[in-house]
Write a protein that holds these residues in place. Structure first.
Motif, PDB file in Angstrom:
ATOM      1  N   TYR B 150     -53.055  46.464  78.451  1.00 43.47           N
ATOM      2  CA  TYR B 150     -53.256  46.115  77.037  1.00 43.47           C
ATOM      3  C   TYR B 150     -54.721  46.309  76.647  1.00 43.47           C
ATOM      4  O   TYR B 150     -55.030  46.792  75.571  1.00 43.47           O
ATOM      5  CB  TYR B 150     -52.880  44.649  76.780  1.00 43.47           C
ATOM      6  CG  TYR B 150     -51.405  44.346  76.660  1.00 43.47           C
ATOM      7  CD1 TYR B 150     -50.442  45.152  77.244  1.00 43.47           C
ATOM      8  CD2 TYR B 150     -50.984  43.220  75.958  1.00 43.47           C
ATOM      9  CE1 TYR B 150     -49.094  44.846  77.133  1.00 43.47           C
ATOM     10  CE2 TYR B 150     -49.647  42.909  75.833  1.00 43.47           C
ATOM     11  CZ  TYR B 150     -48.695  43.720  76.438  1.00 43.47           C
ATOM     12  OH  TYR B 150     -47.366  43.400  76.324  1.00 43.47           O
ATOM     13  N   LEU B 151     -55.589  45.897  77.562  1.00 46.56           N
ATOM     14  CA  LEU B 151     -57.015  45.959  77.268  1.00 46.56           C
ATOM     15  C   LEU B 151     -57.471  47.404  77.118  1.00 46.56           C
ATOM     16  O   LEU B 151     -58.269  47.718  76.230  1.00 46.56           O
ATOM     17  CB  LEU B 151     -57.807  45.266  78.387  1.00 46.56           C
ATOM     18  CG  LEU B 151     -59.299  45.196  78.152  1.00 46.56           C
ATOM     19  CD1 LEU B 151     -59.607  44.312  76.963  1.00 46.56           C
ATOM     20  CD2 LEU B 151     -59.995  44.659  79.384  1.00 46.56           C
ATOM     21  N   ALA B 152     -56.953  48.288  77.969  1.00 49.11           N
ATOM     22  CA  ALA B 152     -57.338  49.698  77.875  1.00 49.11           C
ATOM     23  C   ALA B 152     -56.894  50.279  76.540  1.00 49.11           C
ATOM     24  O   ALA B 152     -57.616  51.062  75.910  1.00 49.11           O
ATOM     25  CB  ALA B 152     -56.722  50.480  79.032  1.00 49.11           C
ATOM     26  N   ILE B 153     -55.714  49.848  76.082  1.00 47.97           N
ATOM     27  CA  ILE B 153     -55.231  50.309  74.775  1.00 47.97           C
ATOM     28  C   ILE B 153     -56.170  49.811  73.672  1.00 47.97           C
ATOM     29  O   ILE B 153     -56.557  50.550  72.772  1.00 47.97           O
ATOM     30  CB  ILE B 153     -53.791  49.800  74.533  1.00 47.97           C
ATOM     31  CG1 ILE B 153     -52.829  50.532  75.466  1.00 47.97           C
ATOM     32  CG2 ILE B 153     -53.388  49.997  73.071  1.00 47.97           C
ATOM     33  CD1 ILE B 153     -51.454  49.921  75.546  1.00 47.97           C
ATOM     34  N   THR B 154     -56.579  48.549  73.786  1.00 45.50           N
ATOM     35  CA  THR B 154     -57.490  47.988  72.789  1.00 45.50           C
ATOM     36  C   THR B 154     -58.835  48.701  72.807  1.00 45.50           C
ATOM     37  O   THR B 154     -59.443  48.945  71.766  1.00 45.50           O
ATOM     38  CB  THR B 154     -57.694  46.489  73.056  1.00 45.50           C
ATOM     39  OG1 THR B 154     -56.420  45.884  73.224  1.00 45.50           O
ATOM     40  CG2 THR B 154     -58.418  45.831  71.908  1.00 45.50           C
ATOM     41  N   CYS B 155     -59.296  49.037  74.006  1.00 42.55           N
ATOM     42  CA  CYS B 155     -60.538  49.780  74.179  1.00 42.55           C
ATOM     43  C   CYS B 155     -60.483  51.069  73.372  1.00 42.55           C
ATOM     44  O   CYS B 155     -61.404  51.421  72.647  1.00 42.55           O
ATOM     45  CB  CYS B 155     -60.666  50.143  75.656  1.00 42.55           C
ATOM     46  SG  CYS B 155     -62.224  49.770  76.351  1.00 42.55           S
ATOM     47  N   MET B 156     -59.351  51.742  73.495  1.00 47.78           N
ATOM     48  CA  MET B 156     -59.158  53.030  72.837  1.00 47.78           C
ATOM     49  C   MET B 156     -59.169  52.869  71.317  1.00 47.78           C
ATOM     50  O   MET B 156     -59.868  53.593  70.617  1.00 47.78           O
ATOM     51  CB  MET B 156     -57.828  53.606  73.322  1.00 47.78           C
ATOM     52  CG  MET B 156     -57.422  54.900  72.712  1.00 47.78           C
ATOM     53  SD  MET B 156     -55.869  55.442  73.439  1.00 47.78           S
ATOM     54  CE  MET B 156     -54.698  54.388  72.589  1.00 47.78           C
ATOM     55  N   THR B 157     -58.422  51.896  70.806  1.00 49.60           N
ATOM     56  CA  THR B 157     -58.369  51.727  69.347  1.00 49.60           C
ATOM     57  C   THR B 157     -59.719  51.234  68.819  1.00 49.60           C
ATOM     58  O   THR B 157     -60.102  51.564  67.711  1.00 49.60           O
ATOM     59  CB  THR B 157     -57.276  50.734  68.933  1.00 49.60           C
ATOM     60  OG1 THR B 157     -57.535  49.495  69.576  1.00 49.60           O
ATOM     61  CG2 THR B 157     -55.917  51.218  69.333  1.00 49.60           C
ATOM     62  N   SER B 158     -60.397  50.482  69.658  1.00 52.17           N
ATOM     63  CA  SER B 158     -61.690  49.954  69.235  1.00 52.17           C
ATOM     64  C   SER B 158     -62.722  51.073  69.079  1.00 52.17           C
ATOM     65  O   SER B 158     -63.626  50.980  68.251  1.00 52.17           O
ATOM     66  CB  SER B 158     -62.151  48.925  70.263  1.00 52.17           C
ATOM     67  OG  SER B 158     -63.457  48.561  70.051  1.00 52.17           O
TER      68      SER B 158
END
Lengths: 321, 248
Positions: B150-158
């Protein structure tokens, strides 16, 4: 130290920087002048490796910024526009972070931080959060970050923007002092800064270099360079003007003020710049012959802001020869 | 390599400092623990189950993380873009991937800390009965991996935006897809449409499917590969996004 060749950068259809070439050696301070949006920041961002160029080459030291970015970045200290910093850290934490990324460890890191804290007068705020700092302190903090590794190349985007006159003075002195050993590029809107600090200046407009030279060179391009300004009392203005215009090297003499009063101010324009010397002696002779009471007389140096305006806004000509 | 490690550590350390220098981290931890407690004991029926396991605890994690992980990670790059510090960070003599890894590791450690602080649940279940602690450790491990995904996905959108709210919403939507594609009502629907291949394909994309095994104490190789791939792919994409952003 810095070599920029045929640098070009486009953003979509917009050409931000167009075929710019220059180089800066050790001991040189290059001032970057230009109106907002001229491409100053873009050029600096490319030199520091933040954005890649569309065309052309940049090398810092002997390292190409594209092929050996890390080796090139090691040599560079960079103060970006608006002096960004992490607002949730303290000054001390922030500088330690910068030092660590610059490869300082242990005692060397503590020394480096201490050195820039002293150089940039940050002693009072070391343990304060960046959040709570005034704009001047934030600027100095970001500046401190840029010199923490004593870089050979220093690139500063508007280093004195938003500082009060005392701080501006301090920063200028600092730049001048460091310019003795480093290659420095800085951009500014303040023309007196260029005169005070730079060894060389480049005026950039709409992405291209439109003028380049020492501040004195640039100033000499002003229409007012070599103009003789003279104040005479006790005579009618028409009479004075007529006599001056009769002199051989004089192109024209214009009334600059004091019309109708007893103190008349006239500016005398030479026919060409080569005749400046003749002009001066001719006017001096005239004054002696006519026994005018001269209150003041001086040759004007030309003003950088006139040159700047006339180059970057050719439609509203102030006049450059 | 040593130098790369040093850079990553420096960046991770900075990121952790900024977590704990504001109340955000503490608020996050408290909310995470409160919600975990509520879902486990009230909604999950921990006591009614009469079962010495932490199923009632882990079963809620995909849903809890859906909101809490994007909330913890949304500022990673968008804040950097908003403050302009990205220009500082990326003109330092470091490779961009080191910055990406450093930030990711810091946030992941932070989430790991939040997860560790749920230890009273583990004590409770051990006090009341004698659960298989191997299964519980496996569940924690799976939960940690899922948080990483989940965090990696958030990293990407961020990295895509300077606006944290947008980063948050987009990551929630993407994570929701990863949950729903393996959520029983959806898989049952696909099943009833008589499309077993599509059902299996959809389910294999879901964190639910892969987290399921960990809850039961099974560490499947394909699940490890799944979480590893999601993390790797998203962090790689983060790098691409940052590069295209700079390239204009």
């Amino acid at each position: 130290m810095i070599k920029v060749e045929n640098l070009t950068r486009t953003f979509g259809p917009k050409v931000a920087v167009n075929n710019v070439s220059f180089s800066v050696g050790r001991g040189e301070i290059l001032g970057f002048l230009g109106p907002n949006g001229a491409g100053k920041s873009t050029t600096m961002r490319m030199i520091t490796g933040f954005i890649p160029p569309t065309g052309g080459r940049i090398s810092v030291g002997d390292h190409d910024i594209i092929e050996e970015p890390i080796a090139a970045k090691r040599l560079v200290g960079y103060l970006p526009e608006n002096a960004p910093s992490y607002t949730d850290m303290t000054v001390w934490q922030f500088l330690n972070f910068a030092a660590e990324l610059r490869g300082f460890r242990g005692a060397a890191r503590a020394d480096a931080v201490k050195r820039v804290v002293d150089t940039c007068f940050l002693n009072n705020v070391v343990h304060q959060s960046v959040d709570t700092l005034s704009k001047g302190y934030r600027h100095r903090l970001c500046f401190a970050q840029s010199i923490i590794h004593d870089p050979q190349v220093l690139i500063m985007d508007e280093p004195t923007d938003g500082l009060d006159p005392n701080q501006k003075h301090e920063v200028r002195n600092l730049i001048r002092r460091m310019g003795e050993k480093k290659a420095i590029i800085f951009s500014t809107h303040i023309l007196e800064e260029v005169e005070a600090v730079c060894t060389r200046a480049i005026i950039i407009d709409r992405g291209t270099i439109v003028a380049s030279g020492t501040p004195a060179d640039l100033k000499a391009r002003s229409e007012n360079a070599g103009v003789l300004s003279i104040r005479v009392s006790g005579l009618a203005s028409d009479q004075i003007r007529q006599k001056l215009e009769d002199l051989a090297p004089v192109k024209r003499a214009a009334l600059a003020g004091g019309e109708g009063s007893s103190l008349v101010h006239v500016r005398v324009y030479p026919k060409s710049r080569e005749q400046n010397g003749e002009l001066r002696s001719a006017v001096a002779d005239l004054v002696a012959r006519e026994r005018w009471r001269v209150e003041e007389m001086h040759a004007e140096e030309g003003r950088l802001d006139e040159v700047f305006r006339s180059i970057t806004m050719p439609d509203t000509r102030v006049g450059v020869r | 390599m040593n130098e790369a490690l040093g850079n990553i550590t420096a960046i991770a350390k900075r990121e952790l400092v900024s977590y704990f220098s504001s109340p955000v981290a503490y608020v996050f931890l408290v909310i995470f623990l409160l919600m975990n407690g509520f879902f486990t004991f009230m909604a999950g029926g921990f006591f009614e189950r009469g079962d010495a396991s932490l199923i009632a605890f882990f079963i809620w994690h995909p849903w809890l993380y859906l909101f809490l992980v994007p909330a913890a990670g949304m500022r990673l790059w968008s804040e950097e873009r908003r403050l302009g510090t990205m220009e500082l960070l990326l003109t330092m003599p470091i490779a961009p991937w080191q910055a990406i890894a450093g930030k990711f590791v810091a946030s992941w450690l932070f989430l790991g800390l939040a997860l560790l602080l749920t230890f009273p649940v583990w004590i409770t279940v051990n006090y009341l009965g004698s659960p298989d602690n191997g299964v519980i450790i496996c569940g924690y491990f799976g939960s940690f991996l899922m948080a990483g995904a989940y965090l990696a996905i958030t990293c990407m959108t961020s990295a895509m935006t300077r606006n944290q709210v947008i980063a948050f919403i987009v990551s929630v939507v993407i994570c929701l897809f990863l949950i729903l594609s393996g959520w029983p009502p959806v898989t049952q629907l696909l099943e009833s449409l008589d499309m077993p291949t599509i059902r299996d394909l959809a389910a294999s994309f879901s964190v639910m499917t892969h987290f399921d095994g960990f809850q039961k104490g099974v560490v499947a190789f394909r699940s490890l590969v799944y979480f590893g791939t999601v993390i790797g792919f998203c962090l790689f994409t983060t790098g691409v996004i940052l590069r295209t952003h700079r390239a204009g």
